[in-house]
Design a protein around this motif. Structure first.
Motif, PDB file in Angstrom:
ATOM      1  N   PHE A  98      32.017   8.934  73.452  1.00  4.89           N
ATOM      2  CA  PHE A  98      31.491  10.065  74.217  1.00  4.89           C
ATOM      3  C   PHE A  98      32.581  10.824  74.964  1.00  4.89           C
ATOM      4  O   PHE A  98      32.277  11.691  75.780  1.00  4.89           O
ATOM      5  N   GLN A  99      33.834  10.503  74.683  1.00 10.12           N
ATOM      6  CA  GLN A  99      34.913  11.154  75.420  1.00 10.12           C
ATOM      7  C   GLN A  99      34.982  12.646  75.105  1.00 10.12           C
ATOM      8  O   GLN A  99      34.522  13.106  74.051  1.00 10.12           O
ATOM      9  N   ALA A 100      35.559  13.379  76.025  1.00  7.71           N
ATOM     10  CA  ALA A 100      35.532  14.846  75.964  1.00  7.71           C
ATOM     11  C   ALA A 100      36.132  15.396  74.674  1.00  7.71           C
ATOM     12  O   ALA A 100      35.637  16.393  74.128  1.00  7.71           O
ATOM     13  N   LYS A 101      37.181  14.748  74.161  1.00 12.23           N
ATOM     14  CA  LYS A 101      37.844  15.292  72.964  1.00 12.23           C
ATOM     15  C   LYS A 101      36.960  15.201  71.723  1.00 12.23           C
ATOM     16  O   LYS A 101      37.253  15.827  70.702  1.00 12.23           O
ATOM     17  N   CYS A 102      35.884  14.410  71.787  1.00  6.97           N
ATOM     18  CA  CYS A 102      34.974  14.288  70.639  1.00  6.97           C
ATOM     19  C   CYS A 102      33.840  15.304  70.685  1.00  6.97           C
ATOM     20  O   CYS A 102      33.085  15.438  69.709  1.00  6.97           O
ATOM     21  N   ILE A 103      33.672  16.000  71.810  1.00 10.03           N
ATOM     22  CA  ILE A 103      32.565  16.950  71.947  1.00 10.03           C
ATOM     23  C   ILE A 103      32.897  18.253  71.234  1.00 10.03           C
ATOM     24  O   ILE A 103      34.023  18.753  71.324  1.00 10.03           O
ATOM     25  N   ASN A 104      31.921  18.784  70.526  1.00  5.53           N
ATOM     26  CA  ASN A 104      32.108  20.051  69.814  1.00  5.53           C
ATOM     27  C   ASN A 104      32.553  21.138  70.793  1.00  5.53           C
ATOM     28  O   ASN A 104      31.879  21.414  71.775  1.00  5.53           O
ATOM     29  N   ARG A 105      33.689  21.751  70.523  1.00  4.88           N
ATOM     30  CA  ARG A 105      34.242  22.725  71.466  1.00  4.88           C
ATOM     31  C   ARG A 105      33.463  24.028  71.509  1.00  4.88           C
ATOM     32  O   ARG A 105      33.668  24.842  72.412  1.00  4.88           O
ATOM     33  N   ASN A 106      32.572  24.246  70.525  1.00  8.06           N
ATOM     34  CA  ASN A 106      31.770  25.473  70.519  1.00  8.06           C
ATOM     35  C   ASN A 106      30.524  25.359  71.388  1.00  8.06           C
ATOM     36  O   ASN A 106      29.809  26.341  71.580  1.00  8.06           O
ATOM     37  N   THR A 107      30.242  24.172  71.904  1.00  7.44           N
ATOM     38  CA  THR A 107      29.020  23.967  72.678  1.00  7.44           C
ATOM     39  C   THR A 107      29.250  24.312  74.146  1.00  7.44           C
ATOM     40  O   THR A 107      30.385  24.302  74.630  1.00  7.44           O
ATOM     41  N   PRO A 108      28.182  24.613  74.878  1.00  3.04           N
ATOM     42  CA  PRO A 108      28.326  24.996  76.296  1.00  3.04           C
ATOM     43  C   PRO A 108      28.855  23.841  77.148  1.00  3.04           C
ATOM     44  O   PRO A 108      28.768  22.672  76.765  1.00  3.04           O
ATOM     45  N   ALA A 109      29.383  24.179  78.319  1.00 11.30           N
ATOM     46  CA  ALA A 109      29.869  23.160  79.254  1.00 11.30           C
ATOM     47  C   ALA A 109      28.717  22.238  79.643  1.00 11.30           C
ATOM     48  O   ALA A 109      27.572  22.677  79.793  1.00 11.30           O
ATOM     49  N   GLY A 110      29.015  20.970  79.791  1.00  8.04           N
ATOM     50  CA  GLY A 110      27.986  20.003  80.152  1.00  8.04           C
ATOM     51  C   GLY A 110      27.302  19.358  78.965  1.00  8.04           C
ATOM     52  O   GLY A 110      26.467  18.462  79.123  1.00  8.04           O
ATOM     53  N   THR A 111      27.653  19.806  77.750  1.00  8.70           N
ATOM     54  CA  THR A 111      27.060  19.230  76.535  1.00  8.70           C
ATOM     55  C   THR A 111      27.541  17.792  76.345  1.00  8.70           C
ATOM     56  O   THR A 111      28.696  17.475  76.610  1.00  8.70           O
ATOM     57  N   THR A 112      26.648  16.945  75.903  1.00  8.35           N
ATOM     58  CA  THR A 112      27.025  15.555  75.629  1.00  8.35           C
ATOM     59  C   THR A 112      26.740  15.210  74.168  1.00  8.35           C
ATOM     60  O   THR A 112      25.975  15.881  73.487  1.00  8.35           O
ATOM     61  N   ILE A 113      27.369  14.138  73.712  1.00  9.42           N
ATOM     62  CA  ILE A 113      27.202  13.665  72.338  1.00  9.42           C
ATOM     63  C   ILE A 113      26.038  12.685  72.280  1.00  9.42           C
ATOM     64  O   ILE A 113      25.794  11.929  73.224  1.00  9.42           O
ATOM     65  N   LYS A 114      25.342  12.701  71.165  1.00 12.38           N
ATOM     66  CA  LYS A 114      24.255  11.748  70.953  1.00 12.38           C
ATOM     67  C   LYS A 114      24.282  11.304  69.498  1.00 12.38           C
ATOM     68  O   LYS A 114      24.581  12.091  68.596  1.00 12.38           O
ATOM     69  N   TYR A 115      23.972  10.033  69.269  1.00 11.89           N
ATOM     70  CA  TYR A 115      23.891   9.473  67.923  1.00 11.89           C
ATOM     71  C   TYR A 115      22.471   8.948  67.726  1.00 11.89           C
ATOM     72  O   TYR A 115      21.990   8.125  68.512  1.00 11.89           O
ATOM     73  N   ILE A 116      21.796   9.409  66.685  1.00  8.77           N
ATOM     74  CA  ILE A 116      20.426   8.964  66.408  1.00  8.77           C
ATOM     75  C   ILE A 116      20.409   8.310  65.027  1.00  8.77           C
ATOM     76  O   ILE A 116      20.632   8.976  64.011  1.00  8.77           O
ATOM     77  N   ALA A 117      20.161   7.021  64.992  1.00  3.68           N
ATOM     78  CA  ALA A 117      20.172   6.276  63.721  1.00  3.68           C
ATOM     79  C   ALA A 117      18.773   5.784  63.395  1.00  3.68           C
ATOM     80  O   ALA A 117      18.039   5.324  64.278  1.00  3.68           O
TER      81      ALA A 117
END
Length: 621
Positions: A59-78
């Protein structure tokens, strides 16, 4: 359980849309796409998923899509589906697991299984402890609060698997500090509950990312051994340090054994090393591989350490003298085992395998992937190579396409021929598949000795025939279809089949190329008979050919399908005439027919039924 799908939300080049869901096959899934489309991001995203413990780097910042708005977080749904073995245990429904920075939530069959099979034993443990409000371990402050939270978590409806696993281990760790009269029944109860818990979490798949082409050299000098073992980062593509880790030998002991000489201490360590190799590598690998029995051995004494393999009772060979396929498989096994990955229920993530291998070795890897799948694993790999795509036995449907849209977001399509893929992306994305469908016989397809080999002029003929055979219920035990590239190549394939003593019939379009570069070459140059060793997509006479009617009214496979039908499909799919090539049109249309998204006319079905009847009757004569 196996992984049915994973949705990567806001991870690297992925945003949040339905096309972020990656549907995985129970066996082998291939991923194709242009460079920079996001193929590697798929594997990297999947590799971040840990079902039994937290993974903060996911979930670190460098993995977040840079095109998304500030405050966006990553989620994995399996989404996990039960295997036949799981169904026998009573796990019959899906399990959804959502992993986010805020928590880990599992729902579905796995939670129900916990409630039925594990929770009663958990309640018994908590009852012996006196409940969540008691303080059986005489803890203070933070530890006591964690004990209370652990008891609640173990009985909660929503299941946070990593937290629950930690809670189990926390209580197990402190159980021996309980009063003597409760200790024995408590340890027995915990052992029973924890055993059932471990059985449950062992159902969860493990993702293993095979990064790059880490390999074992055929031999190592003492200088290479010292450098690599003392500083593994100096040789990132070498498996030597992983190998030493796997067999459980210290760095200094291995270096001493590798030095020249034959002291008593060196010989003792060398024998211990080869016993460890036999126990930690040879025995488990032979259980894993089962194609042939192999024994890996190391040579010592000269200051250079060779890796030697002996198969069954054959001669001992240096590692680099064995097939690239076996070597890759052995190295993959060592890499996985060194990283504590079990041999079953693993999702192997492999980026561009076989890029440095020749064609036959690449095809051998596909066989090894199928073998991994047969052991109860899944394989997901990326490739640009047509030789790494299986075009037989519906293998095309196991390919996913990754495409980056105009806004820079990657999207994954379950079928590589999805109509939502923009035409300008389709040609490049699908190039390996189209190549795979048109490769040479000896590279791609094996001739069938016990069937009729129907050789087509090209990929579109192959696609239409395969699809319509399934639609019409034609008995596939009678024939196999081999695509070639053009009428002249179709002739060459027939010559090979003729030399191999196989039954065959060439199917040509009734047009200038099909007749003059195909059928007439066979008739005049090789004295083959029309209607026996070759035929056309329509019923024509020798007089028709002499009169060159094919130049006036050519008839091709598209006419058998029906030009009006093809135009209707193109129109209904939102394309324009001429926008797609023949092969792409054929695959898009056939996929839509088989999915029930396009209803084919009875005339087209009858045309193909007539064609199959004629082909098979020709071969019966």
């Amino acid at each position: 359980m196996y992984v049915h799908s994973v949705k990567l939300v806001n991870y690297k080049s992925f945003g949040d849309c339905p096309e972020n869901e990656i549907i995985l096959e129970p066996g082998v899934t291939a991923i194709i796409g242009k460079n920079e489309s996001g193929k590697s991001n798929v594997l990297e995203g999947l590799s971040q998923i840990l079902f039994t413990k937290r993974n903060e780097p996911a979930f670190q910042a460098k993995c977040i899509n840079r095109n998304t708005p500030a405050g966006t977080t990553i989620k994995y749904i399996a989404v996990l589906k039960p295997t036949s073995e799981d169904i026998q245990k009573g796990i019959v429904e899906d399990t959804e697991i959502v992993i986010s920075p805020d928590g880990f939530v599992a729902d579905g069959a796995l939670v129900s299984y916990y409630s039925q099979h594990v929770l009663p034993d958990v309640k018994h443990v908590i009852e012996i402890l006196g409940g969540a409000k008691s303080n059986p371990f005489r803890m203070r402050d933070q530890d006591y609060r964690f004990y209370q939270t652990s008891c609640k978590e173990l009985e909660a409806e929503e299941m946070d698997i990593p937290y629950r696993d930690f809670a189990f281990r926390f209580i197990l760790k402190n159980a021996k500090s309980i009063s003597e009269e409760k200790r024995e029944p408590l340890l027995a109860a915990i052992d029973c509950a924890f055993t059932k818990w471990e059985e449950l979490i062992n159902l969860l798949p493990v993702f293993f990312y095979r990064r790059g082409d880490k390999r074992l050299n055929s031999s190592y000098t003492i200088e290479e051994i010292r450098n690599e073992l003392r500083k593994p980062s100096s040789a990132p593509n070498s498996l030597l340090s992983d190998f030493i880790k796997l067999i459980g030998i210290s760095t200094e002991d291995f270096i001493l054994a590798a030095q020249s000489g034959a002291s008593g201490q060196q010989e003792t360590i060398r024998r211990r090393i080869n016993r460890a190799i036999d126990e930690k590598v040879n025995k488990p690998f032979n259980d894993f591989y089962q194609t042939e029995k192999i024994a890996l051995d190391l040579g010592f004494g000269s200051g250079t350490v060779p890796f030697v393999i002996q198969s069954n009772e054959g001669a001992a060979l240096m590692l680099d003298e064995r097939s690239n396929g076996l070597r890759w498989y052995l190295e993959c096994f060592i890499d996985a085992q060194a990283n504590n990955v079990a041999k079953k229920n693993v999702v192997y993530l492999i980026d561009e395998p076989g890029t440095s291998l020749h064609v036959n070795a690449q095809r051998e890897l596909l066989t090894l992937f199928r073998h991994l799948a047969e052991q109860g694993n899944q394989v997901v790999y990326t490739t640009h190579s047509p030789y790494m795509l299986n075009s037989e036995n519906d293998g095309i449907h196991r390919i996913r396409a990754v495409v980056k849209d105009s806004e820079g977001y990657s999207r994954v399509y379950k079928t590589a021929y999805d109509s939502r893929i923009a035409p300008e992306s389709q040609q490049d994305t699908l190039a390996p598949i189209i190549s795979a469908l048109g490769m040479n016989l000896q590279d791609t397809f094996g001739p069938a000795k016990d069937k009729i080999n129907i050789v087509t002029e090209g990929a579109s003929d192959y696609i239409y025939l395969c699809t319509m055979a399934r639609i019409l219920g034609i008995d596939t035990s009678r024939y196999t279809i081999i695509p070639s590239v053009g009428a002249p190549n179709c002739v060459n394939v027939c010559l090979i089949l003729h030399g191999w003593g196989c039954r065959y019939i060439a199917l040509f379009d009734y047009d200038k190329e099909g007749v003059e570069s195909g059928g007439e070459i066979l008739r005049k140059g090789l004295i083959f008979e029309c209607g026996k060793q070759y035929c056309y997509v329509c019923d024509v006479t020798e007089d028709d050919i002499k009169a060159k009617k094919y130049t006036e009214i050519p008839i091709m496979i598209e006419d058998v399908m029906g030009r009006d039908e093809i135009s209707r499909f193109i129109r209904e799919s939102g394309y324009t005439e001429g926008e797609l090539g023949k092969t792409l049109t054929a695959k898009l249309m056939c996929t839509a027919i088989e999915n029930g998204q396009f209803i084919l006319s009875e005339d087209s079905k009858n045309n193909f039924k007539t064609l199959f009847d004629r082909i098979l009757s020709c071969c019966a004569e």
